[in-house]
Motif scaffolding. Structure first.
Motif, PDB file in Angstrom:
ATOM      1  N   LEU B  44       3.014   4.316  -8.276  1.00 50.58           N
ATOM      2  CA  LEU B  44       3.937   4.941  -7.334  1.00 50.58           C
ATOM      3  C   LEU B  44       4.706   3.872  -6.568  1.00 50.58           C
ATOM      4  O   LEU B  44       4.145   2.866  -6.140  1.00 50.58           O
ATOM      5  CB  LEU B  44       3.167   5.815  -6.333  1.00 50.58           C
ATOM      6  CG  LEU B  44       2.814   7.224  -6.778  1.00 50.58           C
ATOM      7  CD1 LEU B  44       1.830   7.215  -7.915  1.00 50.58           C
ATOM      8  CD2 LEU B  44       2.266   8.024  -5.610  1.00 50.58           C
ATOM      9  N   GLN B  45       5.992   4.145  -6.384  1.00 55.48           N
ATOM     10  CA  GLN B  45       6.854   3.242  -5.624  1.00 55.48           C
ATOM     11  C   GLN B  45       7.345   3.969  -4.383  1.00 55.48           C
ATOM     12  O   GLN B  45       7.822   5.099  -4.458  1.00 55.48           O
ATOM     13  CB  GLN B  45       8.046   2.807  -6.486  1.00 55.48           C
ATOM     14  CG  GLN B  45       9.006   1.868  -5.788  1.00 55.48           C
ATOM     15  CD  GLN B  45      10.218   1.529  -6.647  1.00 55.48           C
ATOM     16  OE1 GLN B  45      10.447   2.118  -7.703  1.00 55.48           O
ATOM     17  NE2 GLN B  45      11.011   0.579  -6.187  1.00 55.48           N
ATOM     18  N   LEU B  46       7.243   3.304  -3.237  1.00 57.16           N
ATOM     19  CA  LEU B  46       7.680   3.918  -1.986  1.00 57.16           C
ATOM     20  C   LEU B  46       9.195   4.030  -1.954  1.00 57.16           C
ATOM     21  O   LEU B  46       9.907   3.046  -2.164  1.00 57.16           O
ATOM     22  CB  LEU B  46       7.211   3.090  -0.803  1.00 57.16           C
ATOM     23  CG  LEU B  46       7.613   3.614   0.568  1.00 57.16           C
ATOM     24  CD1 LEU B  46       6.846   4.901   0.893  1.00 57.16           C
ATOM     25  CD2 LEU B  46       7.376   2.561   1.652  1.00 57.16           C
ATOM     26  N   LEU B  47       9.683   5.245  -1.664  1.00 60.32           N
ATOM     27  CA  LEU B  47      11.119   5.461  -1.475  1.00 60.32           C
ATOM     28  C   LEU B  47      11.500   5.317  -0.011  1.00 60.32           C
ATOM     29  O   LEU B  47      12.489   4.660   0.318  1.00 60.32           O
ATOM     30  CB  LEU B  47      11.510   6.871  -1.936  1.00 60.32           C
ATOM     31  CG  LEU B  47      11.683   7.125  -3.417  1.00 60.32           C
ATOM     32  CD1 LEU B  47      11.944   8.608  -3.636  1.00 60.32           C
ATOM     33  CD2 LEU B  47      12.810   6.279  -3.989  1.00 60.32           C
ATOM     34  N   LEU B  48      10.743   5.977   0.851  1.00 62.56           N
ATOM     35  CA  LEU B  48      11.018   5.936   2.287  1.00 62.56           C
ATOM     36  C   LEU B  48       9.832   6.507   3.038  1.00 62.56           C
ATOM     37  O   LEU B  48       8.936   7.113   2.436  1.00 62.56           O
ATOM     38  CB  LEU B  48      12.297   6.722   2.625  1.00 62.56           C
ATOM     39  CG  LEU B  48      12.464   8.141   2.064  1.00 62.56           C
ATOM     40  CD1 LEU B  48      11.677   9.167   2.830  1.00 62.56           C
ATOM     41  CD2 LEU B  48      13.939   8.526   2.040  1.00 62.56           C
ATOM     42  N   LYS B  49       9.869   6.309   4.375  1.00 66.51           N
ATOM     43  CA  LYS B  49       8.776   6.805   5.199  1.00 66.51           C
ATOM     44  C   LYS B  49       9.288   7.168   6.585  1.00 66.51           C
ATOM     45  O   LYS B  49      10.290   6.621   7.071  1.00 66.51           O
ATOM     46  CB  LYS B  49       7.671   5.756   5.323  1.00 66.51           C
ATOM     47  CG  LYS B  49       8.132   4.498   6.061  1.00 66.51           C
ATOM     48  CD  LYS B  49       7.011   3.480   6.151  1.00 66.51           C
ATOM     49  CE  LYS B  49       7.492   2.222   6.881  1.00 66.51           C
ATOM     50  NZ  LYS B  49       6.439   1.180   6.951  1.00 66.51           N
TER      51      LYS B  49
END
Lengths: 112, 114
Positions: B44-49
């Protein structure tokens, strides 16, 4: 920095066997979390380790266990494998005080 | 207990069209919210938070999301879809004191048609 490393990437086992998966975190990251991903149940949290101590545990049977070493590398072990344990096992690491987890590529476990 | 619901397991858009992936959460404490993307055979790759502060957050690859407390939502949008956006997207929640434990939605597969 190098990313999260998981070994092995693929694994085939038979029912009743046990398996050990390894996760090497990003340099400096001391927290390692493990997740199981299956088509039916999706992504489920297994446990988290920080500084060699288990901080959180998900709702999995005792056959699933883990540990963390002093260099922050973590292993998870599954004993007495069942067909339903076939899954992608992901580990994620983060630095202390940081809210973002960084995921490894996963270990694909197939139980025959 | 915290939970996440992603509405629509499959979303199909044409290249250049608006992307809207829906996420609703339940949390008894102020949530931290995340969107991750997963390409085939990858992690999984972080897109935003969203943690605190501005409720409209911008991420990588042109994605953004808005935290709406009153609607308990954190929908992901992108103005113009690209073929390379085809992937599976996961919304996740944690609480500020327990960010090592993410609770994920079931995921939404985005298909982009030429």
């Amino acid at each position: 920095k190098a990313g999260v490393t998981q070994t092995p990437r693929y694994l085939i086992k038979t029912r009743g066997q046990q398996v050990t998966l390894s996760c090497s975190p990003i340099s400096g990251h001391r927290s390692v979390s493990w997740y199981q991903q299956t088509p039916g149940q999706g992504l489920q949290f297994l446990f988290e380790y920080f500084s060699e101590t288990q901080r959180n545990k998900g709702n999995f049977p005792g056959r699933f266990s883990g540990r963390q070493f002093s260099n922050s590398r973590s292993e998870m072990n599954v004993s007495t494998l069942e067909l339903g344990d076939s899954a992608l096992y992901l580990c994620a690491t983060r630095d202390r005080g940081v809210d973002t987890q960084y995921f490894g590529p996963g270990t694909r476990l197939t139980v025959l | 207990a915290q939970s996440v619901t992603q509405l629509g397991s499959h979303v199909s858009v044409s290249e250049g069209a608006l992307v809207l992936l829906r996420c609703n959460y339940s949390s008894s404490v102020p949530p931290y919210l995340f969107w991750y993307v997963q390409y085939p055979n990858q992690g999984l790759q972080l897109l935003l938070k969203y943690t605190t502060g501005a409720t409209l957050v911008k991420g990588i690859n042109g994605f953004e999301a808005e935290f709406k407390k009153s609607e308990t939502s954190f929908h992901l949008t992108k103005p113009s879809a690209h073929m390379s956006d085809a992937a599976e997207y996961f919304c996740a929640v944690s609480d500020s004191g327990n960010t090592g434990k993410l609770i994920f939605g079931q995921g939404t597969t985005l298909q982009v048609k030429p």
